[in-house]
Design an enzyme around this catalytic site. Structure first.
Site, PDB file in Angstrom:
ATOM      1  CB  THR A 466      46.534 -13.898  73.717  1.00  0.00           C
ATOM      2  OG1 THR A 466      47.910 -13.607  73.469  1.00  0.00           O
ATOM      3  CG2 THR A 466      45.694 -12.855  73.023  1.00  0.00           C
ATOM      4  CD  GLU A 700      44.189 -11.203  63.677  1.00  0.00           C
ATOM      5  OE1 GLU A 700      43.689 -10.155  63.260  1.00  0.00           O
ATOM      6  OE2 GLU A 700      45.388 -11.500  63.529  1.00  0.00           O
TER       7      GLU A 700
HETATM    8 MO1  MOS Z   1      46.164  -8.228  64.760  1.00  0.00          MO
HETATM    9  S1  MOS Z   1      44.880  -6.857  63.879  1.00  0.00           S
HETATM   10  O1  MOS Z   1      47.048  -8.754  63.413  1.00  0.00           O
HETATM   11  O2  MOS Z   1      46.966  -7.406  65.970  1.00  0.00           O
END
Ligand code: MOS
Length: 736
Positions: A466, A700
């Site tokens: 990321t 998320e």
């Molecule tokens: Mo995320 S599902 O907290 O890696």
């Protein structure tokens, strides 16, 4: 030095990745390494009656066949949540199809594969429980909901008593399927023992957690376990825990006294490291005639493994508690035990499935009220957290609604279903809210500047793909006044100062404060050297009189190279350490990120084919530290949501409990042709109530609400309300 935080800097590990220079777990070259292959159960319930190892034992290259009959006993570390004891070859119980029942170790991978295929297993067959619907009556309360931090049920007001007073009511059920994370890099571990010390190269979202788990299981000190993971090919939650393959690789290495490599096949990824459980969600909502919610009930059931393996609950109702200002809200969470492997966190665990149900239901109510869906949300906008009775640390959701709607052209939407067409094609526009909690945990870091001006910053965090390397280097660069190219950020080694698991969207919020703090501490040390330096002539002045930029200490009257200070001080480097932890902000504030998701679908009325043709997501994720990696997260999350809405579903054969689509050909995920132009909008918001960087976390949030926005768009296009995902052609075809 110009500001670095926030800029759309290219990933500093990008070149290493595209040239293959970045080493992933399975790629480390460890001299003398041998190979392990798992043997898996072909039944879903019962026990092992015995093994037939005659053929396998005689095969070339075989070093060991480890089964519950001869496996070393492991401890069950009390400090490890969800520790899985059964599948670690500790007993003969079979609790799910695909459970590991043996490990074959051989000189080469091919030899290990051949011998594993030749292992005979005899079973006492039991009757597997594979139907969640059939077992719903035996649902039970989770015992360790959210790691025991709160009860699984909550209630405010009188949701049941007030439901009937609503002018518009909804009482219905939504279903989400089992989904698998399918990161591009499968689970892989190389384990090597040196005396009593264990080194593992493994793909994990949490090196500290893996270190603690392995130390506990093997009964050794944490300091005797080193976990290395400089790069991950994603995780999405399935690398958050220490799953059996990592432990079994270490067990195998200890057994054969050689380094052992264990890499899962794609099929094994479906039974070895968790999945998003199936959910059945019963929603009861009532609104008054003006669109104010009077009652909300959200009763969630999620599928589980056998309780002896551990526990995971998809916390579907948590967003329902806080998202809308309704005085009467009830939420429950229940588990349904099946003969399946243990579920786990998967990107936006709880919120992704729960908000699909909640935001579908909100759309259904808006239709019943004949009210614009956004207007309906605004009528119930929560100015403060109605569940915790606290102010939000920050909340720019209104701006998300406005900016998203404007970019999408929402005002041009005609309300009725089947009212928008492009020739023969039905057009649907759907909307949903997104939300995800802002989390933070303690972390620590070290920083060192050498005489040549180069800097090393170290933190035992992870980069799951990321942008941790890049973003943390930006924070260090801006704070130290040192160009990014002169900074090396090191992570992924448990010898480095500890940091939390890269999960819960909290890496930036947890780690960046320590990077900031350690770099500030380093700046102070350099300033102190300058103030103490006779030649610099700043004695008696304060730190505030100086600043640092591009290798220089700069005062009002002159500039002194840091290298000269170190030389005169007879030092080759200056270094600092720092740790940071969350303060009382969670007590004072309700901390969440927000978003508004807008989908356009095109549905062919003859074929039922559903295409997402446009998507706009507008987000309040707090301060953005790198506009480019953030945009990648937003696009990735929305893409993940498109998969949830239309494609992803793990199918289990009811008779055998076996997953029948354990491959990426039949477990459908979005490919480029499934993903339209995605427009992402970041609503500026600097949430310094939550952490010093003002960031809320972005991993998320962008997938939450996507499935509901698409389901709502499908309803708008076709008039068919589909209350489950993935939405398939056959779900809309009958009525289209
Ligand atoms: Mo995320 S599902 O907290 O890696």
């Amino acid at each position: 030095m110009e500001a670095m935080i926030g800029r759309p800097i290219d990933r500093i590990d990008g070149h290493l990745k595209v040239t293959g220079a970045a080493r992933y777990a399975a790629e480390f070259r460890v001299p003398g390494v041998v190979h392990a292959v798992l043997v898996q159960s072909t039944i879903a319930a019962g026990s092992i009656a015995g093994f037939d190892l005659r053929e396998a034992q005689g095969m070339p290259g075989v070093l060991a066949i480890i089964t519950p009959d001869n496996a070393a006993r492991l401890s069950h570390p009390a400090n490890v949540p969800q520790a899985m004891v059964g599948p670690l070859l500790q007993n003969d119980d079979i609790l799910f199809n695909g459970q590991h029942v043996g490990v074959v170790v051989a000189e080469t991978l091919e030899q290990a594969q051949a011998a594993a295929a030749a292992v005979g297993v005899h079973y006492h067959r039991g009757e597997p429980s594979t139907s969640m619907d059939a077992m719903l009556g035996q649902a039970y309360k989770p015992k360790h909901f959210r790691n025991g931090q709160r009860p699984p049920d909550s209630n405010r007001g009188d949701p049941d008593g007030t439901f009937h007073s609503g002018a518009v009511k909804l009482d219905t059920t939504y279903v989400t399927p089992i989904e698998h994370h399918n990161p591009i890099e499968p689970h892989a571990t190389i384990a090597a023992w040196n005396g009593g010390k264990l080194t593992v190269w493994t793909t994990t979202q949490g090196i500290s957690g893996t270190q603690a788990a392995l130390a506990g299981q093997f009964g050794i000190d944490k300091s005797d376990v080193r976990v290395l993971c400089p790069y991950l090919g994603a995780g999405f939650g399935c690398k958050g825990n220490t799953w059996p393959p990592a432990t079994l690789a270490a067990l195998a290495a200890r057994t054969v006294k050689r380094p052992v490599k264990l890499v899962l096949t794609r099929a094994q990824m479906f039974t070895s490291n968790g999945y998003r459980p199936r959910t059945i969600q019963k929603l009861k909502l009532a609104s008054d005639i003006n669109g104010s919610l009077v009652s909300v009930r959200h009763d969630g059931f999620s599928s589980m493994s056998q309780p002896s393996l551990g526990e995971f609950c998809e916390s579907v109702g948590l967003a329902t508690e806080m998202l809308y200002a309704c005085p009467n809200v009830g939420v429950t969470h229940r588990l349904v035990a099946l003969n399946a492997s243990l579920p786990t966190y998967m990107r936006a665990p709880g919120e992704a499935s729960g908000v699909f149900a909640l935001e579908s239901a909100m759309d259904e109510l808006a239709v019943g009220l004949k009210m614009d869906p956004i207007e309906f949300r605004l009528r119930n906008y929560a100015e403060t957290d109605p569940h915790e009775n606290k102010p939000f640390a920050s909340k720019a959701l209104r701006a998300c609604y406005q900016q998203g709607a404007e970019a999408f052209g929402w005002e041009k939407r005609s309300a009725g279903p089947r009212s928008m067409r492009d020739g023969n094609i039905l057009i649907g526009w759907g909307f949903a809210t997104s939300t995800y909690p802002t989390n933070r945990m303690p972390s620590s870091a070290k920083a060192r500047m050498d005489r040549d001006g180069s800097v090393v910053v170290q933190c035992g965090t992870q980069d799951i793909g990321t942008g941790t390397y890049t973003v943390m280097t930006q924070v260090a660069s801006e704070t130290l006044g040192v160009p990014m190219q002169r900074i090396r950020f090191e992570l992924g080694d448990s010898d480095l100062p500890p940091a939390p698991v890269s999960g819960g969207s909290m890496t930036v919020a947890s780690v960046a404060p320590s990077v900031l703090a350690v770099c500030r501490a380093l700046v102070d040390k350099i300033k102190d050297l300058a103030l103490a330096d006779a030649d610099a002539g700043w004695r008696g002045q304060s730190r505030d009189a100086l600043r640092i930029s591009d290798g220089l200490v700069i005062g009002a009257d002159r500039r002194v190279p840091i290298s000269a200070l170190l030389e005169r001080g007879n030092r080759s480097f200056v270094e600092a350490e720092a740790g940071t932890r969350p303060g009382a902000e969670k007590q004072k504030f309700s901390m969440h990120a927000f978003g508004a998701q807008f989908a356009e679908v095109r549905v062919d009325p003859d074929l039922g084919e559903i295409r997402v043709s446009r998507f706009v997501g507008a987000f309040d994720a707090g301060h953005i530290l790198n506009a480019k990696t953030a945009r990648s997260q937003l696009i990735g999350g929305i893409t993940y949501g498109i998969g949830m809405a239309l494609l992803e579903e793990t199918l289990v054969d009811g008779e055998t409990g076996r997953i029948v689509n354990s491959n990426v050909a039949e477990y459908l995920m979005p490919v480029n042709a499934d993903v339209p132009d995605i427009q992402t909008i970041v609503v500026p918001n600097d949430d310094t109530n939550s952490n010093p960087l003002g960031a809320k976390g972005i991993g998320e949030l962008p997938m939450v609400g996507v499935a509901a926005a698409i389901a709502n768009a499908v309803y708008h296009a076709t008039g068919v309300r589909v209350r489950k995902v993935p939405i398939r052609i056959e779900d809309v075809l009958t009525e289209v």
